[in-house]
Design a protein around this motif. Sequence first.
Motif, PDB file in Angstrom:
ATOM      1  N   ALA A  26       3.672  -1.504  12.868  1.00  0.00           N
ATOM      2  CA  ALA A  26       4.808  -2.442  13.443  1.00  0.00           C
ATOM      3  C   ALA A  26       4.793  -3.900  14.000  1.00  0.00           C
ATOM      4  N   ARG A  27       3.239  -4.257  14.149  1.00  0.00           N
ATOM      5  CA  ARG A  27       2.282  -5.853  14.016  1.00  0.00           C
ATOM      6  C   ARG A  27       1.800  -6.402  13.029  1.00  0.00           C
ATOM      7  N   ASN A  28       1.156  -7.108  12.676  1.00  0.00           N
ATOM      8  CA  ASN A  28       0.201  -7.947  11.985  1.00  0.00           C
ATOM      9  C   ASN A  28       0.364  -7.295   9.980  1.00  0.00           C
ATOM     10  N   ASP A  29       1.063  -6.697  10.457  1.00  0.00           N
ATOM     11  CA  ASP A  29       0.984  -6.175   9.350  1.00  0.00           C
ATOM     12  C   ASP A  29      -0.293  -5.196   9.138  1.00  0.00           C
ATOM     13  N   GLU A  30      -0.701  -4.315  10.548  1.00  0.00           N
ATOM     14  CA  GLU A  30      -1.600  -3.863  10.022  1.00  0.00           C
ATOM     15  C   GLU A  30      -1.081  -2.097   9.896  1.00  0.00           C
ATOM     16  N   PRO A  31      -1.837  -1.528   9.484  1.00  0.00           N
ATOM     17  CA  PRO A  31      -1.359   0.089   8.365  1.00  0.00           C
ATOM     18  C   PRO A  31      -2.114   0.931   9.555  1.00  0.00           C
ATOM     19  N   VAL A  32      -1.751   1.704   9.186  1.00  0.00           N
ATOM     20  CA  VAL A  32      -1.907   2.744  10.615  1.00  0.00           C
ATOM     21  C   VAL A  32      -1.576   4.278  10.060  1.00  0.00           C
ATOM     22  N   GLY A  33      -2.844   4.988  10.102  1.00  0.00           N
ATOM     23  CA  GLY A  33      -3.006   6.540   9.703  1.00  0.00           C
ATOM     24  C   GLY A  33      -1.418   7.236  10.184  1.00  0.00           C
ATOM     25  N   ARG A  34      -0.877   8.301   9.447  1.00  0.00           N
ATOM     26  CA  ARG A  34       0.199   8.725   9.751  1.00  0.00           C
ATOM     27  C   ARG A  34       0.233   9.997  10.800  1.00  0.00           C
ATOM     28  N   GLY A 122     -13.550  -9.647  -8.210  1.00  0.00           N
ATOM     29  CA  GLY A 122     -12.852  -9.427  -7.906  1.00  0.00           C
ATOM     30  C   GLY A 122     -11.735  -8.570  -6.271  1.00  0.00           C
ATOM     31  N   LYS A 123     -12.339  -7.469  -6.051  1.00  0.00           N
ATOM     32  CA  LYS A 123     -11.744  -6.854  -4.433  1.00  0.00           C
ATOM     33  C   LYS A 123     -11.956  -7.842  -3.613  1.00  0.00           C
ATOM     34  N   ARG A 124     -11.002  -6.846  -3.174  1.00  0.00           N
ATOM     35  CA  ARG A 124     -10.627  -8.205  -1.599  1.00  0.00           C
ATOM     36  C   ARG A 124     -11.202  -6.684  -1.031  1.00  0.00           C
ATOM     37  N   VAL A 125     -11.390  -6.989   0.822  1.00  0.00           N
ATOM     38  CA  VAL A 125     -11.482  -6.114   1.740  1.00  0.00           C
ATOM     39  C   VAL A 125     -10.803  -6.206   3.331  1.00  0.00           C
ATOM     40  N   ILE A 126     -10.038  -5.879   3.340  1.00  0.00           N
ATOM     41  CA  ILE A 126      -9.447  -6.113   5.169  1.00  0.00           C
ATOM     42  C   ILE A 126      -9.712  -5.356   5.620  1.00  0.00           C
ATOM     43  N   ASN A 127     -10.473  -5.856   7.216  1.00  0.00           N
ATOM     44  CA  ASN A 127     -10.315  -5.279   8.503  1.00  0.00           C
ATOM     45  C   ASN A 127      -9.507  -5.234   9.123  1.00  0.00           C
ATOM     46  N   PHE A 128      -8.332  -4.688   9.728  1.00  0.00           N
ATOM     47  CA  PHE A 128      -7.996  -4.942  10.637  1.00  0.00           C
ATOM     48  C   PHE A 128      -8.446  -4.223  11.846  1.00  0.00           C
ATOM     49  N   ALA A 129      -7.868  -4.921  13.041  1.00  0.00           N
ATOM     50  CA  ALA A 129      -8.127  -5.145  14.240  1.00  0.00           C
ATOM     51  C   ALA A 129      -8.043  -3.563  14.734  1.00  0.00           C
ATOM     52  N   ASN A 130      -7.518  -2.659  14.388  1.00  0.00           N
ATOM     53  CA  ASN A 130      -6.919  -1.239  14.927  1.00  0.00           C
ATOM     54  C   ASN A 130      -8.352  -0.314  14.338  1.00  0.00           C
ATOM     55  N   VAL A 135      -8.695  -2.080   0.631  1.00  0.00           N
ATOM     56  CA  VAL A 135      -9.752  -2.420  -0.669  1.00  0.00           C
ATOM     57  C   VAL A 135      -8.279  -2.521  -1.676  1.00  0.00           C
ATOM     58  N   VAL A 136      -8.939  -3.880  -2.033  1.00  0.00           N
ATOM     59  CA  VAL A 136      -8.269  -4.223  -2.951  1.00  0.00           C
ATOM     60  C   VAL A 136      -8.728  -4.363  -5.035  1.00  0.00           C
ATOM     61  N   LEU A 137      -8.399  -3.670  -5.326  1.00  0.00           N
ATOM     62  CA  LEU A 137      -8.981  -3.879  -6.524  1.00  0.00           C
ATOM     63  C   LEU A 137      -8.946  -4.216  -7.313  1.00  0.00           C
ATOM     64  N   GLN A 138      -9.502  -5.019  -8.501  1.00  0.00           N
ATOM     65  CA  GLN A 138      -8.841  -5.826  -8.998  1.00  0.00           C
ATOM     66  C   GLN A 138      -7.859  -5.088 -10.232  1.00  0.00           C
ATOM     67  N   SER A 139      -8.169  -3.329 -10.413  1.00  0.00           N
ATOM     68  CA  SER A 139      -7.644  -2.588 -11.869  1.00  0.00           C
ATOM     69  C   SER A 139      -6.471  -2.739 -10.405  1.00  0.00           C
ATOM     70  N   GLY A 140      -5.603  -2.794  -9.636  1.00  0.00           N
ATOM     71  CA  GLY A 140      -4.984  -2.862  -9.449  1.00  0.00           C
ATOM     72  C   GLY A 140      -4.828  -1.538  -8.374  1.00  0.00           C
ATOM     73  N   HIS A 145      -8.296   3.277   4.689  1.00  0.00           N
ATOM     74  CA  HIS A 145      -9.182   3.745   4.923  1.00  0.00           C
ATOM     75  C   HIS A 145      -8.454   3.673   6.617  1.00  0.00           C
ATOM     76  N   PHE A 146      -8.176   4.809   7.254  1.00  0.00           N
ATOM     77  CA  PHE A 146      -7.443   4.667   8.433  1.00  0.00           C
ATOM     78  C   PHE A 146      -8.851   5.236   9.210  1.00  0.00           C
ATOM     79  N   SER A 147      -8.641   5.171  10.818  1.00  0.00           N
ATOM     80  CA  SER A 147      -9.576   5.109  11.718  1.00  0.00           C
ATOM     81  C   SER A 147      -9.398   6.773  11.969  1.00  0.00           C
ATOM     82  N   ASN A 148      -8.317   7.254  12.173  1.00  0.00           N
ATOM     83  CA  ASN A 148      -8.773   8.420  11.926  1.00  0.00           C
ATOM     84  C   ASN A 148      -9.067   9.785  10.415  1.00  0.00           C
ATOM     85  N   GLY A 149      -9.581   9.060  10.028  1.00  0.00           N
ATOM     86  CA  GLY A 149     -10.058   9.820   8.697  1.00  0.00           C
ATOM     87  C   GLY A 149      -9.506   9.718   7.505  1.00  0.00           C
TER      88      GLY A 149
END
Length: 233
Positions: A26-34, A122-130, A135-140, A145-149
């Motif tokens: 809902a904020r800062n484009d932070e993904p959250v697990g379902r 070319g891999k990009r790894v973003i760690n969110f505060a939540n 992980v974004v790979l060059q292959s597309g 990975h969510f904090s709830n597993g």
Amino acid sequence: SARKAATEDTRRGINRSAESRAVHGARNDEPVGRTDSHVARRDEPATAAARSGGHARRGNSPPSAKHVDPAGPEAGSFVLPSADEFIADVVEPPPEEDIPGDSVVSRNVGNDGRSEQMFRSGKRVINFANGTRKVVLQSGHVILHFSNGDVKRTFPSGKTTYWYAVAQTTHTQLPDGLQVFQFHSSQQTEKHFPDGRKEILYPEGVYKAIAADGSEKTYFPDGSISHTAGARK
């Protein structure tokens, strides 16, 4: 607030807009697990029993052989699929996230607690505060990975897989609309087709085909077949 509204929508699990908010945040484009409610949407096979242990919903347990009609001529024309054969058309190896010899070439830390690393591959790894890691790979490939597993993987083909850690369930969605549910605790697998058809493979080797009109045909390992007329108009 926007976050509270998104959370309420996620719990309801009614439509895809709610699912989108759950995945992207809902904020800062932070993904959250379902939440578990996503496993129990009306178009999905799981209920509370499935969420607690990956079991099939009530009414989808293997039919009893005592209700089966004697095997007819058609029995010999159908070969029961194995568990691997049943999902062979949707299985795709997950991408390798750790590339041998790869190294970080840049790091960036934002004021919102988000950090980003760029790798030589070319891999990009973003760690969110939540606690979510993207992980974004060059292959597309894109892996969340969510904090709830939970783990969500998006493939270049457009296919997505979502692993529900608590329910021990894998939900695969293909671009053509086919959905596959693998209940790993009970070893039951279901295919849901866009036209309303369903196929279920039980761990005992029983195979059930449900037509769009609700009629069912169940095949048993001993060659018996059970027929149930459809009730839908």
